[in-house]
Scaffold this motif. Structure first.
Motif, PDB file in Angstrom:
ATOM      1  N   GLN A 328      -8.416  -9.109   4.136  1.00 56.97           N
ATOM      2  CA  GLN A 328      -7.694  -8.319   3.140  1.00 56.97           C
ATOM      3  C   GLN A 328      -7.301  -6.958   3.703  1.00 56.97           C
ATOM      4  OE1 GLN A 328     -10.562  -8.405  -0.033  1.00 56.97           O
ATOM      5  NE2 GLN A 328      -9.703 -10.254  -0.947  1.00 56.97           N
ATOM      6  N   ASN A 329      -8.235  -6.298   4.368  1.00 55.46           N
ATOM      7  CA  ASN A 329      -7.966  -4.974   4.921  1.00 55.46           C
ATOM      8  C   ASN A 329      -6.896  -5.034   6.007  1.00 55.46           C
ATOM      9  OD1 ASN A 329      -8.865  -2.873   7.270  1.00 55.46           O
ATOM     10  ND2 ASN A 329      -9.181  -1.969   5.250  1.00 55.46           N
ATOM     11  N   GLY A 330      -7.009  -6.012   6.894  1.00 53.73           N
ATOM     12  CA  GLY A 330      -6.039  -6.124   7.985  1.00 53.73           C
ATOM     13  C   GLY A 330      -4.641  -6.406   7.485  1.00 53.73           C
ATOM     14  N   LEU A 331      -4.514  -7.279   6.486  1.00 55.94           N
ATOM     15  CA  LEU A 331      -3.191  -7.589   5.950  1.00 55.94           C
ATOM     16  C   LEU A 331      -2.582  -6.388   5.241  1.00 55.94           C
ATOM     17  CD1 LEU A 331      -3.712 -11.224   4.563  1.00 55.94           C
ATOM     18  CD2 LEU A 331      -2.671 -10.516   6.724  1.00 55.94           C
ATOM     19  N   VAL A 332      -3.423  -5.601   4.576  1.00 52.74           N
ATOM     20  CA  VAL A 332      -2.917  -4.392   3.907  1.00 52.74           C
ATOM     21  C   VAL A 332      -2.388  -3.397   4.941  1.00 52.74           C
ATOM     22  CG1 VAL A 332      -3.605  -2.344   2.608  1.00 52.74           C
ATOM     23  CG2 VAL A 332      -4.324  -4.595   1.830  1.00 52.74           C
ATOM     24  N   ILE A 333      -3.125  -3.199   6.014  1.00 53.11           N
ATOM     25  CA  ILE A 333      -2.689  -2.264   7.056  1.00 53.11           C
ATOM     26  C   ILE A 333      -1.379  -2.734   7.684  1.00 53.11           C
ATOM     27  CG2 ILE A 333      -3.262  -1.341   9.342  1.00 53.11           C
ATOM     28  CD1 ILE A 333      -6.161  -1.256   8.508  1.00 53.11           C
ATOM     29  N   LEU A 334      -1.223  -4.045   7.834  1.00 54.95           N
ATOM     30  CA  LEU A 334       0.013  -4.584   8.405  1.00 54.95           C
ATOM     31  C   LEU A 334       1.173  -4.549   7.424  1.00 54.95           C
ATOM     32  CD1 LEU A 334      -1.351  -7.682  10.372  1.00 54.95           C
ATOM     33  CD2 LEU A 334      -0.446  -5.553  11.322  1.00 54.95           C
ATOM     34  N   GLY A 335       0.886  -4.212   6.152  1.00 58.93           N
ATOM     35  CA  GLY A 335       1.945  -4.139   5.153  1.00 58.93           C
ATOM     36  C   GLY A 335       2.416  -5.492   4.667  1.00 58.93           C
ATOM     37  N   ILE A 336       1.573  -6.510   4.804  1.00 60.60           N
ATOM     38  CA  ILE A 336       1.936  -7.856   4.356  1.00 60.60           C
ATOM     39  C   ILE A 336       1.666  -7.978   2.863  1.00 60.60           C
ATOM     40  CG2 ILE A 336       1.365 -10.317   4.610  1.00 60.60           C
ATOM     41  CD1 ILE A 336       0.715  -9.748   7.521  1.00 60.60           C
ATOM     42  N   ASP A 337       2.522  -8.730   2.175  1.00 63.14           N
ATOM     43  CA  ASP A 337       2.396  -8.937   0.733  1.00 63.14           C
ATOM     44  C   ASP A 337       0.962  -9.344   0.383  1.00 63.14           C
ATOM     45  OD1 ASP A 337       2.493  -9.957  -1.914  1.00 63.14           O
ATOM     46  OD2 ASP A 337       4.642 -10.306  -1.693  1.00 63.14           O
ATOM     47  N   PRO A 338       0.312  -8.646  -0.574  1.00 65.49           N
ATOM     48  CA  PRO A 338      -1.085  -8.959  -0.927  1.00 65.49           C
ATOM     49  C   PRO A 338      -1.313 -10.399  -1.356  1.00 65.49           C
ATOM     50  CG  PRO A 338      -0.394  -6.890  -1.924  1.00 65.49           C
ATOM     51  CD  PRO A 338       0.831  -7.502  -1.324  1.00 65.49           C
ATOM     52  N   PHE A 339      -0.272 -11.066  -1.879  1.00 60.55           N
ATOM     53  CA  PHE A 339      -0.453 -12.447  -2.324  1.00 60.55           C
ATOM     54  C   PHE A 339      -0.777 -13.383  -1.162  1.00 60.55           C
ATOM     55  CE2 PHE A 339       2.394 -10.763  -5.749  1.00 60.55           C
ATOM     56  CZ  PHE A 339       1.452 -10.831  -6.768  1.00 60.55           C
ATOM     57  N   TRP A 340      -0.412 -12.979   0.060  1.00 61.40           N
ATOM     58  CA  TRP A 340      -0.739 -13.796   1.212  1.00 61.40           C
ATOM     59  C   TRP A 340      -2.239 -13.789   1.495  1.00 61.40           C
ATOM     60  CZ3 TRP A 340       2.084 -17.416   3.373  1.00 61.40           C
ATOM     61  CH2 TRP A 340       3.473 -17.373   3.226  1.00 61.40           C
ATOM     62  N   GLN A 341      -2.962 -12.837   0.910  1.00 57.42           N
ATOM     63  CA  GLN A 341      -4.413 -12.823   1.071  1.00 57.42           C
ATOM     64  C   GLN A 341      -5.024 -14.107   0.524  1.00 57.42           C
ATOM     65  OE1 GLN A 341      -5.960  -9.300  -0.790  1.00 57.42           O
ATOM     66  NE2 GLN A 341      -4.664  -7.914   0.404  1.00 57.42           N
ATOM     67  N   TYR A 342      -4.500 -14.576  -0.618  1.00 64.06           N
ATOM     68  CA  TYR A 342      -5.032 -15.803  -1.210  1.00 64.06           C
ATOM     69  C   TYR A 342      -4.788 -16.998  -0.282  1.00 64.06           C
ATOM     70  CZ  TYR A 342      -5.183 -12.970  -5.458  1.00 64.06           C
ATOM     71  OH  TYR A 342      -5.436 -11.977  -6.363  1.00 64.06           O
ATOM     72  N   VAL A 343      -3.619 -17.012   0.345  1.00 68.79           N
ATOM     73  CA  VAL A 343      -3.306 -18.093   1.277  1.00 68.79           C
ATOM     74  C   VAL A 343      -4.270 -18.068   2.461  1.00 68.79           C
ATOM     75  CG1 VAL A 343      -1.550 -19.067   2.804  1.00 68.79           C
ATOM     76  CG2 VAL A 343      -0.880 -18.073   0.597  1.00 68.79           C
ATOM     77  N   ALA A 344      -4.486 -16.881   3.014  1.00 74.08           N
ATOM     78  CA  ALA A 344      -5.362 -16.740   4.180  1.00 74.08           C
ATOM     79  C   ALA A 344      -6.797 -17.135   3.839  1.00 74.08           C
ATOM     80  CB  ALA A 344      -5.310 -15.302   4.698  1.00 74.08           C
TER      81      ALA A 344
END
Length: 364
Positions: A328-344
């Motif tokens: 979650q933290n890494g995806l936020v720093i990369l600016g990726i859509d938060p909804f992709w967290q659920y996919v990951a």
């Protein structure tokens, strides 16, 4: 001349074949740790600012509520059950605690905090007693019993809050949810549980905080739950009940009483997560733990617990929660859509299930 049987050595096992098998078996047990290390290395390379002490502290503080929610659920999963109500027990706990603390505005801060904690524990004990009685004594399947409790907790939480968040305006409360154990200022030096003396105004920006209190809380709670599961008779009973309940009953283990305590412990853990949420955000929300329930189960599965029961560790749950928090933290720093967290996270859960099946098939 025949060989002397006393001097004949037994058939040797090919070490070259054993060694790879042993390494594969070890990797299958430690895959979550290896995956966590790989995630940290990956995000350290591609996400600017990820590999930083203060970012790691933020990861620890952000995973606190998720981990506490998962600590009690670990006992339920090991017992071959599931508690679907933890997310809304957490939400109900946060709302009820916030209302009590809001009503005590003007009282000394320790009184307010103690009253909120007492209310949270009361909510947890009550919800756990209902779940435990239904599952252990009335033989209601855990899925159905806790689904009913989920609905009740959800409804009561929304009735109490009216829908919007319940905010608390007590001065100083935010420190217990967002403060640090130690502070350091280049000129004023080191201080414990508060800013160094003489630091104010613009100088506060130069203060560095170390060891978030949220991390301190989860270290204490994880140590307690780990001791309870790994070092006590109750913990051994949990494994026995989850591994083979009939054999456990024949061995004299009080099956119903053990299950009852497991569900009380799980709901109490969820209520404590709700209280930590109040401390962190200065208020309670009815759906505070809605999304976290499934994430907590995911952390337990990633950590190596078997959904069929009889297997799991608190340390594994910690690793699983860290995996989710780092993603979650890494995806936020990369600016990726938060909804992709659920996919990951979903992909990691599938990976955990496949690894668990592979372990059972190749390394029984």
């Amino acid at each position: 001349m025949s060989a002397n049987p006393t001097t004949m050595s037994p058939p040797s096992i090919d070490d070259e074949n054993i060694r790879p098998a042993g390494l594969i078996a070890l990797a299958s047990r430690l895959w979550a740790v290896l995956f966590l290390i790989a995630l940290i290395v990956f995000f350290s390379i591609v996400a600017p600012g990820f590999f930083d002490l203060f970012n790691f502290q933020a990861v620890g503080a952000n995973m606190a509520v998720l981990l506490v929610l998962g600590l009690g659920q670990t006992f339920v999963i090991i017992s071959a059950g599931i508690d679907l109500s933890t997310g809304f027990v957490m939400g109900l706990s946060s709302v009820a605690s916030a209302l009590v603390m809001q009503g005590l505005t003007g009282y000394p801060l320790p009184v307010i905090i103690f009253a909120g904690l007492a209310m949270a524990l009361l909510i947890g004990l009550a919800a756990g007693a209902v779940n435990g009685a239904l599952v252990a004594y009335m033989r209601v399947p855990p899925f159905i019993a806790t689904l009913g409790t989920l609905s009740v907790a959800q409804g009561v939480a929304y009735v109490l809050s009216g829908g919007p968040p319940v905010s608390i305006a007590t001065r100083g409360l935010g420190f217990f949810g967002n403060g640090f154990l130690a502070y350091f200022h280049p000129e004023a030096g080191l201080s414990i549980l508060g800013l160094p003396e003489g630091v104010s105004g613009a100088a506060v920006r130069d203060v560095m905080g170390f060891f978030p209190l949220q991390v301190v809380y989860i270290v204490i709670l994880a140590a307690f739950f780990g001791w309870l599961l790994g070092r006590t008779r109750f913990g051994r009973h949990v494994y026995a009940v989850g591994g083979n309940p009939k054999a456990a009953s024949r061995a004299g283990i009080p099956l119903e009483w053990t299950l009852f305590r497991i569900y009380v412990l799980c709901s109490t853990s969820a209520a404590l997560a709700g209280f930590l949420y109040v401390l962190r955000f200065n208020g309670g929300v009815a759906n505070a733990g809605d999304a976290l329930m499934l994430s907590s189960v995911a952390a337990i599965a990633i950590g190596g617990a078997s959904m069929l029961g009889g297997q799991g560790r608190i340390l594994g749950t910690i690793v699983g929660a860290l995996v989710i928090a780092v993603i979650q933290n890494g995806l936020v720093i990369l600016g990726i859509d938060p909804f992709w967290q659920y996919v990951a996270v979903g992909a990691v859960i599938i990976m955990a299930v496949l690894v668990d099946q592979a372990k059972g098939r190749f390394f029984p």
